[in-house]
Structure formats: C-alpha cells, structure tokens
Design an enzyme around this catalytic site. Structure first.
Site, short mmCIF file in Angstrom:
data_model
loop_
_atom_site.label_atom_id
_atom_site.label_comp_id
_atom_site.label_asym_id
_atom_site.label_seq_id
_atom_site.Cartn_x
_atom_site.Cartn_y
_atom_site.Cartn_z
CG HIS A 113 -2.02 1.15 1.16
ND1 HIS A 113 -3.84 0.36 0.65
CD2 HIS A 113 -1.69 2.57 1.48
CE1 HIS A 113 -3.26 2.24 1.09
NE2 HIS A 113 -2.85 3.19 1.44
CD GLU A 114 1.69 3.94 3.78
OE1 GLU A 114 2.19 4.54 2.71
OE2 GLU A 114 0.47 3.35 4.58
CG HIS B 18 0.67 5.91 -0.80
ND1 HIS B 18 -0.88 7.15 -1.26
CD2 HIS B 18 -0.04 5.49 0.28
CE1 HIS B 18 -1.62 7.10 -0.45
NE2 HIS B 18 -0.96 5.82 0.31
CD GLU C 265 -5.55 5.65 0.83
OE1 GLU C 265 -5.27 6.08 0.47
OE2 GLU C 265 -6.00 4.45 0.76
#
Lengths: 496, 496
Positions: free
Chosen positions: B261-262, B265, B291
């Site tokens: 997830h990170e 980004h 996101e």
C-alpha cells in the site's frame, strides 16, 4: 514583553532553527538515500542562512546592548549574554557577502578534498585550500586579536586560549612524549594482541555497544544509537542527543571505544540542565572540554583494567570466544602503541604528536610563514621527527583530515586539550572517589557520571574552559597530569 | 530576475521549508526518542509558520496576479500557477489570527483525542471536537462554496469534487455493497485461513517487505523502508520518498500488504518528473488519486492470484513453512470478508461502507444538521445498518480515527474515491496490457509501473483528478468498475 524575555524568545527561535538543522545533518550522515543529497544541501543552506540572519540581526544587537548594562540578572543570564554577545560580534564582523562567498567556496573545497583524498592528488586540492586559508586569515583580521592572528581563530573553539599558551603546553609535552615513545619502541615489550583477533557480526557488536552506553548512564529515552561512517554525536533538540558509531567486522574494540567516545560527548549534552536549554549555553564549555569528556570515557574508563573486568563477562555473553579472555590480557592488547600515519587511528601515546604537527603547520599557514604548496613536504618532515614514520602518499598525509578543507583552522588543538584536560580532571575524580576503580569494576561507573554532572556538565557553557578547569580541579591547564598518566600506564604495560 | 523566475524561486523556498518539515515529521514518527517530542513540536510549529507566511505573502500574490495574465507559459507553468494560486487564495482567506488559534486548538484536540481513545471517553473529547467542527465551518464559509458548505472542505483533498457528485456515487455503491455483503455472509463459503497461522520474526518480515518493494520497482537509492506504528509515506525532498510500514508478529500478510500500500504511494511520488519538482505540482492529483495508486498495488496486485504465484516461492525462501502453501489457498485466505468495527482493518468489500458512514456524519455535522454530542449514537446506528456489527465502546467506534481530531473534515471520501479509481484505472490497464496477469506472475510487474508512470505519475498535480481520470480511462468517475470487480472476485472466492 520586556527586553530579557524578548532576548530569550529570540534565542529560542535560533535554537529551533538549529534543532532542525541538526536533524537534517544527522539524517544526512545516517539515513539519507543517495539521491536525496542534492536537495538536502539546498535545504540545509536555506536554514543555515536563516539562523545566521537571526544571529546577526540588529534586533539581537539591541537586546544585547541593553542587557549588557542591566545589573539584576541571574548568573545564567549574564553568562548567556556574554556568550551570545561574543558570537554575535564575531559573526557581525564578517560582511554578509564575504560570508556567503566563503560558504560557497567551503562547500566546493570540501567536495574537491573528498575527490583529492581518493586519488591522493594534493595539486587538485591546493587552490581550494589556498582559498580556505585566505578566507580564514581575512576572518581572523576582522575578528581581531592581540598577539597572533591565529588566536582569533582559536577563540572559536577554545575561548580564552592563545597561541603562546598552547606553545607553553606543547613544548614540555613534546619533550616528554617523543623520547618516551622512542623508549617504548626500543626497550619495551610489545603486548600480544592475538586475543582480539576474529570476526564479529555487526548486529552483535551493536547489542554490545548499546549495553555499554546504558552502563555508562546514557539515557536512551533522550537519544539513540545509530551507525555511520565517521562517528559523531549531535543534539537535535534539548532532550534528544544522538550517538552514532561505526563497527568494523574484524576489530571488535574499535566499535566499543568509538561508542564510549561518542557516549562521553552525549553524557555531557544530556547533563546540561533544562534552565540552560536554548540559552546559548546548552553546549560544552569548549571543544576541548567536550573532547575531555569523550576521551575520558574512551581512555580513562574504557581502556583500563577495572572497566575490562566489568566488561569481560558481558563480552563473553555476546561472543563466547571471549569466555576465557582474562581482563589483564585484554588490557595489554587494547593498549598497544604503534606510531601510525593516521590521526584517528592513533593510540594515547602518539595521538598528541599528530595534533602538534597540525597545530604547527596551521599556525604558520595562517601567519603566512609557510605556503600551502609546501605542506606535503613539511608534513613528511614533521612525521619523521615526531613519529618516525613517513606517509607513502598525501592521502595518508596532509589530505587525511576534513578540517582544513572546511576552513576549520584552530580546531585541531582542541583534540590535544581534550586529552590533557581529561587526565587533569580524572586525577581529581580519583582523589575525590578513592574507590572508583572498584566501583567501575562492579559496573557502578554511575558514580563517575554523577561527579561529572555535578562538577562539569551542569554548567554547560557558563564558564570559559580555563575557568571551569580551575573550578573543577583547583588549577588551570597543567599537562603534567597527562604525561604522568601516560608514562605510568605505558611503562607498566611495556615493562620498562 | 523576471517574474516567472522570481515566482519559481519563491516556490523553491517554500519547498525547502516543507522538505525540512517533512523530515522532522518522518523522524517524529520513526526514530525520535520519547523525551524529544516536546521540543520537536516547537520546532515543527516554527517551520510550519514560516512556510505558511511564505505561502500567503503579498509577494507571491503579486507574482500570481502578474503571471495569471501572461500567455507565453508552458503547460506546466500554467498548471503551477493555477494550483499554487488556489492554495494561496484559500490560505489567504483565513485571517492569520484565526488560523493561529486553530493550530493551537488542533494540537490540543489531537492530544486529548489520543487520551480519550485510550480510555474510550467521548465526553472528554467532545468540546475539542466541537471546536474543530466550528473552525471547519468558519473556514468553509471563508473559502466559499456554491451548493454545500461541505464542498469547500472537500475541495482541499479532492479538487472539483462536490457533495452532490459524491452522493451520486455512493447511492448505487451502497445499494450494491450492503446486500452483496449480506449474501456473502449468508450464502457464501468462508475460506479457510489456517494457512496464514504462525509466528513470523520481524527481521525476516522486513526482508520480505524490502524484497516486495524492490519487485514493485521502488527505487531504494531515492528512499528507505522503516517501521512505525501508523504506516505512512512521505517525500522529505524531491528525490527522497520514504516508506514506513508495520509488522505484526502473528499476521504476516498484514505487513506485506501495508508495505505494498505505502509502496504504491511511493511509486507515485518517485514517478513525478524533475521538471515538476518544487513547482507546487510535485504531489498526487488529489488524495483520492494518490489512494488509487496505493490501493491498486495493495489490492489489485497484492491480493490477486498472479502476484501470489510470483510471491509464494519468495515467501517460502524466507519462511520455509510456506513451501507447500499453494497460491490458490493463499489467495482465498487473504481475501476473507469480515464485517469489523475498525476501518483500517477492513477488507475490500466492507471498507467503503466505513467511509460512507463517516462521510454522512461529517457532512451533516458541517451543515449543522446533527450535533457533536449525538455522534456516538448515530455511529452505532449506522454501523448496524451498513455492517451489521456494533462497537462495544466509543474507542472502537467514533473515537477510532485521528482525522476529526485534527479538523480534517472532507478527507474520508478520498479513501473511497481511491478504491473506485483504482478499479477504474486497473480495468483500463488490463485492457491495454492483456497479458498483465502472466507478467505479474512472472515477477514483471514493472510493465504496470511503466504504464502508471506514463499515464498517471508523470503529471503530478497538473490535472484535476476527474480530468486526469478522463485522460487515463476515457471517462469520469464510474463506480461500476469497482462493484463489478468486487462482485466478480468475491462471488468466485465465496462460491456464490
């Protein structure tokens, strides 16, 4: 807000900027990824410029002017005004455009030095070093001095110290150390060092270093331990003093003593009381006094039998190969004396000789009595005279240290003063804590820390270094404590 | 210097300050020792104030005014002036003294919230939340809006998005998701999860996460991976985007998906080209688009069979207990659906329901149609309606998220928009890269990254989110891609 409150607020604003600058520096030398360096330099440049502008601001000048005549101030407030006033006037004496040109030249000089050191190319570095010398001479003239241009630079790191005073210290020191070193080499019995051989995983070394720092009394809730290439200690805020160290795979004690050295700096910072935070007094009395603390923990504690008695079982619990290593054998092994080319690797006996050489050269450079171009040869000559060894190239000689590339003339003597002060202060400690050896052997080195807290750390920059030394030891700088310490310790180890 | 150059220089000065602020934040959430927090807050406050002052400075206003009429600017320059001009006018519309009172109240509110969450004491937090609501309403009035006060807040995170548009998206989504969830629970076959059980040393988990990040195409020479409590990604400079993640001893995939997830980004940030650095365009098009990238890598890549086929041998090389874990079994196990109380732990099916609940409550709060004191009860009701579960206390209910305590009303919808956009963009990716599954299964997810770089990342903030979506997918936000994705995937897993 009255002037005193406004003054304190102003210092706090400078302090906040410096706090951010320190974190940016710490990160740069620990965790910053390679591609982040270019932007980081710009960010640091901006914040440094803002901090500089706050320091030389007319507003601060007015506060100081008014407060310098006020007579209802506390001791701490008076000291703050003295210390900040001095810094203000020094910086103010440099026209901003000259200072800006200096910082640009400095940054180039440092990066060319790095290159020149790699390829051992003094000629590449020479014009940049020349600029650093020229700027420093110009600064020294602007700062002002009485006897010797070099004094004006020395003042930055050792308030109150002069070239003449240094000479009075160095002369007898050299007269003792040079023949003593010769005697050790010719008549002494070199200790065995086999006990130190081996390969030691870094993760385990790190655990050991954390353990040692804790045992010294370092507060991990107000700091951290990280690894880097050139170890340093930095306060990134009033309650945040970070230690960095480095570990070498096949040299276990290098990492331990590096940690103890930096830990000594950190304990000093952690011992500065809250009332001095952001007052301009929240640092060591001088670079030399700061170094006295790091060298004390590294050498007067770490490289001594009592500590090694305490430490050996801890060492064996992490590295079982040391289970049978007698502390006496470790003691001899970590205290071998070997004249070497590189300052940062020097032992206690030869270290100051490296410094004397640098002091003599830089003092002459600043006074224009020698030329930058002559340095490599002069370096070789001095190495031969003092240490009996000669570097095979400039990378192992005149190019080895970063200081000159950054224009930090006047800094080197602090290392020597640190050694001398550590011996002088430690002699006092032993007088006042007669069972210190026993305490350290039993893991109670906290008695030493408490003593240092009370006698040294809690004053921060309140006193000039010599005045502090007088308060702590009852006399001003006296190198005989150091020579006594060295001759006693090494005569015994080398069976003279 | 002409106006354009002066404008760019001004932005760079803001950028440098923000860079320092980001590092201070990163450090605060990773390495700052406990006693360093008090001073850090002061340092951050000072730098934030300086960055704010530069943003609302009249000088910047003049540059913008002049450049807004200039017609020889590049696309990037025009976009920069539009984006920066908007930020300038928004901030400028808030009188500085009100903004200062807000930041003080915000800081208090956040710390009281932390306390209140620990003891599940909503009453303690209520007056602070009330203040945050009051400030936000006041800000919204000052920012200006057309239809709905809440639109003015939404604009901060999702430029161009309105409450009405959101409702048009949410209504059909809810009508699909709520019954589908019911159907899964009542008629579906819950997958076995035994394959995930075990205890997994953190050091090994960290290695695995580094491996995954590398495989995604993350550039470690322009970033780092560290651990923290609440994972985040931050750019502390134009070429320094740092990922943080967290590891749970007995939940191996939690850490892996948090990292992915990170990492999503971070790839977005690393994909922003140099020409946009420090231009005000060096970020995501909106919080929702940002996101969409993180959710894509976490869910559309990570929680799919092709990735798990690629990943299983790597997993087994670090944790041999997975040597016989079939990717199909892992796939089912990591995709169980369980209505839960806590948003950040929610699965793909239920996640958006958590967001709808928050959106409805905060929109009504801002418009004064409900009161702060009614929140706990309204929360309970909505949880029951949407998810069929009810928190036993406010810590697991209305107090769970930090956003409201910081006055971040309007942020929550971004999470939902991220999910919807990720499905919409990913549908396009699959159309344009027909063999994507095979590529990912063979460890070649770089084809996805290259596509995203070209279609999304390289534009930074140049386009408003809906315009970007139109460019990338050929249509504006369309939630049916998401509902299609969810019903297909989970009908299969749950054997409906």
């Amino acid at each position: 807000m009255n002037t005193l409150a406004a003054y304190k607020k102003h210092l706090q604003e400078i302090g906040k900027l410096r706090s951010a600058i320190s974190l940016l520096h710490w990160d740069q030398r620990t965790y910053l990824p390679p591609k982040g360096h270019a932007a980081r330099a710009l960010v640091l440049g901006k914040l440094a410029k803002m901090a500089f502008e706050l320091l030389v601001s007319d507003q601060l000048g007015h506060y100081l002017e008014e407060l310098e005549t006020q007579n209802d101030l506390s001791l701490e407030e008076q000291a703050s005004i003295r210390v900040v006033g001095k810094a203000y006037r020094r910086q103010k004496s440099i026209p901003p455009d000259i200072y800006e040109r200096f910082t640009i030249a400095q940054s180039r000089s440092e990066s060319v030095w790095e290159q020149a050191k790699k390829t051992s190319d003094f000629e590449l570095f020479q014009p940049h070093l020349q600029k650093m010398v020229d700027f420093s001479r110009q600064f020294a003239e602007l700062y002002g001095y009485e006897d010797n241009l070099y004094d004006a630079l020395l003042e930055e790191y050792e308030p109150g110290m002069t070239t003449n005073q240094l000479r009075l210290v160095i002369e007898p020191l050299r007269k003792k150390l040079v023949p003593f070193l010769k005697q050790l080499r010719e008549e002494g019995t070199q200790p065995h060092t086999e006990v130190l051989e081996g390969t030691f995983p870094i993760d385990q070394q790190r655990k050991l270093s954390s353990h040692v720092l804790k045992a010294m009394g370092y507060d991990f809730s107000a700091g951290r331990l990280d690894t880097t290439i050139h170890p340093f200690t930095i306060s990134t805020g009033p309650r945040d003093t970070r230690v960095t160290t480095r570990f070498i795979n096949n040299n276990l004690f290098s990492g331990i003593f590096s940690t103890m050295h930096e830990g000594g700096h950190a304990l000093y910072q952690q011992g500065i009381p809250q009332k001095l935070h952001w007052s301009g007094l929240d640092g060591g009395a001088s670079s030399g006094i700061h170094e006295s603390q790091s060298r004390m923990w590294e050498n007067m504690v770490g490289k001594q039998l009592p500590f090694l008695r305490f430490f050996q079982p801890i060492l064996a619990s992490v590295f079982p190969e040391f289970a049978r290593a007698r502390p006496e054998i470790l003691y001899d092994a970590v205290n071998t004396v070997t004249p070497s080319l590189i300052r940062v690797e020097a032992d206690e006996v030869t270290y100051n000789l490296h410094i004397m050489l640098r002091f003599e050269l830089e003092e002459q450079l600043i006074n224009g009595r020698i030329n930058v171009g002559d340095l490599p040869e002069l370096w070789q000559d001095a190495m031969k005279r003092y240490l009996g060894v000669v570097p095979k190239d400039d990378a192992h000689g005149v190019l080895q240290d970063v200081h000159w590339s950054a224009g930090m003339f006047g800094y080197f003597p602090s290392y020597m003063l640190g050694n001398l002060c550590s011996a002088q202060i430690f002699a006092k400690v032993k007088e006042e804590i007669p069972d210190l050896d026993e305490k350290i052997a039993n893991g109670k080195s906290i008695v030493l820390l408490s003593w240092l807290r009370k006698q040294v750390h809690r004053f921060g920059k309140m006193y000039e270094p010599q005045d502090l030394l007088q308060r702590v030891t009852g006399e001003r700088l006296n190198p005989s404590y150091f020579t006594q310490y060295i001759t006693d310790k090494y005569s015994q180890i080398y069976k003279l």
